[in-house]
Design an enzyme around this catalytic site. Structure first.
Site, PDB file in Angstrom:
ATOM      1  N   LYS A 256      -2.360  16.914 137.385  1.00 19.39           N
ATOM      2  CA  LYS A 256      -3.450  16.003 136.986  1.00 19.39           C
ATOM      3  C   LYS A 256      -3.624  15.993 135.474  1.00 19.39           C
ATOM      4  O   LYS A 256      -4.537  15.367 134.957  1.00 19.39           O
ATOM      5  CB  LYS A 256      -4.769  16.464 137.612  1.00 19.39           C
ATOM      6  CG  LYS A 256      -4.786  16.485 139.122  1.00 19.39           C
ATOM      7  CD  LYS A 256      -6.168  16.931 139.586  1.00 19.39           C
ATOM      8  CE  LYS A 256      -6.200  17.163 141.081  1.00 19.39           C
ATOM      9  NZ  LYS A 256      -7.438  17.846 141.480  1.00 19.39           N
TER      10      LYS A 256
ATOM     11  N   HIS B  78      12.651  36.406 129.422  1.00 11.70           N
ATOM     12  CA  HIS B  78      12.347  36.777 130.810  1.00 11.70           C
ATOM     13  C   HIS B  78      12.306  38.311 130.851  1.00 11.70           C
ATOM     14  O   HIS B  78      13.216  38.960 131.371  1.00 11.70           O
ATOM     15  CB  HIS B  78      13.429  36.212 131.723  1.00 11.70           C
ATOM     16  CG  HIS B  78      13.102  36.242 133.188  1.00 11.70           C
ATOM     17  ND1 HIS B  78      12.080  37.011 133.728  1.00 11.70           N
ATOM     18  CD2 HIS B  78      13.680  35.595 134.236  1.00 11.70           C
ATOM     19  CE1 HIS B  78      12.059  36.825 135.041  1.00 11.70           C
ATOM     20  NE2 HIS B  78      13.010  35.968 135.368  1.00 11.70           N
TER      21      HIS B  78
ATOM     22  N   ARG C  24       5.388  31.497 135.155  1.00 11.95           N
ATOM     23  CA  ARG C  24       6.698  30.894 134.883  1.00 11.95           C
ATOM     24  C   ARG C  24       6.441  29.461 134.456  1.00 11.95           C
ATOM     25  O   ARG C  24       5.660  28.745 135.101  1.00 11.95           O
ATOM     26  CB  ARG C  24       7.601  30.935 136.109  1.00 11.95           C
ATOM     27  CG  ARG C  24       8.879  30.151 135.856  1.00 11.95           C
ATOM     28  CD  ARG C  24       9.947  30.435 136.839  1.00 11.95           C
ATOM     29  NE  ARG C  24      10.532  31.764 136.602  1.00 11.95           N
ATOM     30  CZ  ARG C  24      11.646  32.180 137.174  1.00 11.95           C
ATOM     31  NH1 ARG C  24      12.298  31.396 138.003  1.00 11.95           N
ATOM     32  NH2 ARG C  24      12.124  33.387 136.939  1.00 11.95           N
TER      33      ARG C  24
ATOM     34  N   ARG D 197      13.418  35.083 143.328  1.00 12.97           N
ATOM     35  CA  ARG D 197      13.320  36.513 143.094  1.00 12.97           C
ATOM     36  C   ARG D 197      12.095  36.927 142.300  1.00 12.97           C
ATOM     37  O   ARG D 197      11.393  37.870 142.657  1.00 12.97           O
ATOM     38  CB  ARG D 197      14.547  37.035 142.311  1.00 12.97           C
ATOM     39  CG  ARG D 197      15.663  37.542 143.157  1.00 12.97           C
ATOM     40  CD  ARG D 197      16.970  37.297 142.428  1.00 12.97           C
ATOM     41  NE  ARG D 197      17.106  35.868 142.256  1.00 12.97           N
ATOM     42  CZ  ARG D 197      17.651  35.077 143.179  1.00 12.97           C
ATOM     43  NH1 ARG D 197      18.160  35.575 144.260  1.00 12.97           N
ATOM     44  NH2 ARG D 197      17.699  33.766 143.004  1.00 12.97           N
ATOM     45  N   THR D 198      11.841  36.257 141.199  1.00 12.53           N
ATOM     46  CA  THR D 198      10.777  36.748 140.315  1.00 12.53           C
ATOM     47  C   THR D 198       9.432  36.678 141.034  1.00 12.53           C
ATOM     48  O   THR D 198       8.673  37.649 141.068  1.00 12.53           O
ATOM     49  CB  THR D 198      10.753  35.944 139.001  1.00 12.53           C
ATOM     50  OG1 THR D 198      12.050  36.025 138.424  1.00 12.53           O
ATOM     51  CG2 THR D 198       9.725  36.506 138.022  1.00 12.53           C
TER      52      THR D 198
HETATM   53  C1  NCD Z   1      16.781  33.742 136.206  1.00 12.57           C
HETATM   54  C2  NCD Z   1      15.748  32.866 135.541  1.00 12.57           C
HETATM   55  O1  NCD Z   1      14.910  32.253 136.191  1.00 12.57           O
HETATM   56  O2  NCD Z   1      15.798  32.811 134.320  1.00 12.57           O
HETATM   57  N1  NCD Z   1      16.504  34.008 137.546  1.00 12.57           N
HETATM   58  C3  NCD Z   1      15.704  35.069 137.852  1.00 12.57           C
HETATM   59  O3  NCD Z   1      14.552  35.107 137.498  1.00 12.57           O
HETATM   60  N2  NCD Z   1      16.276  36.095 138.487  1.00 12.57           N
HETATM   61  C4  NCD Z   1      18.167  33.284 135.985  1.00 12.57           C
HETATM   62  C5  NCD Z   1      18.527  31.865 136.337  1.00 12.57           C
HETATM   63  O4  NCD Z   1      17.727  31.096 136.854  1.00 12.57           O
HETATM   64  O5  NCD Z   1      19.686  31.535 136.084  1.00 12.57           O
END
Ligand code: NCD
Length: 370
Positions: A96, A145, A117, A67-68
């Protein structure tokens, strides 16, 4: 110019607390505008603009994501911009041994904004220090997040009409769930009541609770029987734990038949595993698929402001000064400052907290140290 000077001249979103309440409200009114003008139903963006034409968003995803990353890519493309992405750490120079600091300095030359991320707590603050374009935290370890929180709050607004005065129960892994940490700060700041329903042993970290209390005048209630307006369900963050989850709450029709949930919107940042029964998907209280869709207009609005696309942009960051303190290291073993590759660049620094007992807060992962 030092790395931190470069990072301070622009606005980054490493934590939900990097955005003021009025900036969040402004992002929401722009997101609502996008839904109204570009939406093809009540909750989905169906058309595009060319406001970001010629701009590039880099997505540096060193941990799994659906999703993100895809909602950021969709948002940038709906704005008429383009995206470049790393989706597999093994296919990037991280494999690397390249540091995050070097990757970010380089990406600052390739793109106009970066979404990161990363598996380490505090990685986003480290990245922001070395970036000369805005960095957005797309999830850093168990830290925060913030853009998921924007989607969560926007969903609450649309489902419930307001955030102030709502009672929101949060169930599951409150320890490792970074979405929960950002969400708790935001709920407290907007005047909601927080009701904690942790799985056994997966309570909200002490430093998050302290901060809710000391900075945002919020004391969450544990396991109350009062009626709630929203139930925020989370999965067990097995990638951040060496234990098995025991007696993990399972939200199903039977659980929701308790009168306290009679009128509760059900949210989940997704992905779900076993904690949220698909039998609920047709229930009018289930808001989680709309919540996932709202990730696009909300991220479109945030990118619009970060890139200053319609003449209005977010002012540069004014974070608290952080100092190196001899012999002090972060107590959180997952902090970026303990990573073998990154520690040359992420040197332990702390802000001094004045409220209550004198404490230090790690500049990166924001864990407290007495
Ligand atoms: C979440 C995350 O990555 O923290 N997912 C997301 O970005 N919607 C929640 C999760 O992974 O449980």
């Amino acid at each position: 110019m030092s790395a931190s000077d470069a990072g301070r001249r622009i606005r980054h979103v490493t934590s939900i607390n990097d955005l003021s309440n009025s900036e969040i409200e402004d992002v929401f009114s722009l997101a609502a505008h996008y839904l109204k003008t570009l939406g093809d139903s009540s909750y989905r963006i169906g058309r595009s603009t060319n406001a970001a034409a010629g701009r590039i968003l880099a997505c540096l995803f060193l941990e799994p994501s659906t999703r993100t990353r895809l909602s950021f890519e969709s948002a940038m493309q709906r704005l008429g911009g383009s995206t470049i992405s790393i989706t597999d750490p093994n296919a990037s120079s991280a494999a690397k041994g390249e540091s995050l600091a070097d990757a970010i300095r380089m990406l600052s030359g390739y793109a106009d904004a970066i979404v990161l991320r990363h598996p380490r707590d505090g990685a986003a603050k480290c990245a922001a220090e070395f970036a000369s374009v805005p960095v957005v935290n797309g999830g850093d370890g168990a830290h925060e997040h913030p853009t998921q929180t924007l989607a969560d709050l926007f969903t609450l607004l649309r489902e419930r009409g307001a955030i102030s005065g709502l009672t929101v129960a949060i169930a599951g892994d409150l320890k490792g769930g970074r979405t929960v940490h950002s969400l708790c700060y935001a709920l407290a700041r907007f005047g909601a009541n927080i009701n904690l329903m942790p799985a056994p042993g997966l309570d909200l970290p002490a430093h998050v609770l302290n901060r809710l209390h000391d900075e945002f005048a919020c004391t969450p209630i544990a396991n109350s029987n009062a009626a709630v307006d929203a139930l925020y369900v989370t999965r067990f963050q097995k990638e951040r734990s060496s234990d098995e989850a025991r007696n993990y709450p399972k939200i199903d029709p039977d659980f929701l038949s308790n009168p306290r949930f009679a009128n509760a919107s059900v949210l989940h940042p997704l992905p779900r595993v076993d904690e949220l029964d698909p039998a609920l998907d047709g229930d009018p209280r289930a808001a989680y698929m709309r919540q996932a869709s709202y990730g696009v207009p909300v991220r479109m609005a945030l990118l619009t402001r970060l890139l200053g696309l319609d003449g209005k942009s977010l002012a540069p960051q004014q974070g608290p000064a952080a100092k190196q303190i001899s012999n002090k290291t972060c107590p959180n073993a997952h902090c970026i400052t303990h990573d073998f590759t990154e520690r040359k660049f992420a040197v332990p620094r702390f802000t001094i907290l004045q409220s209550g007992k004198r404490r230090l807060r790690c500049f990166y992962c924001e864990t407290d140290l007495d």
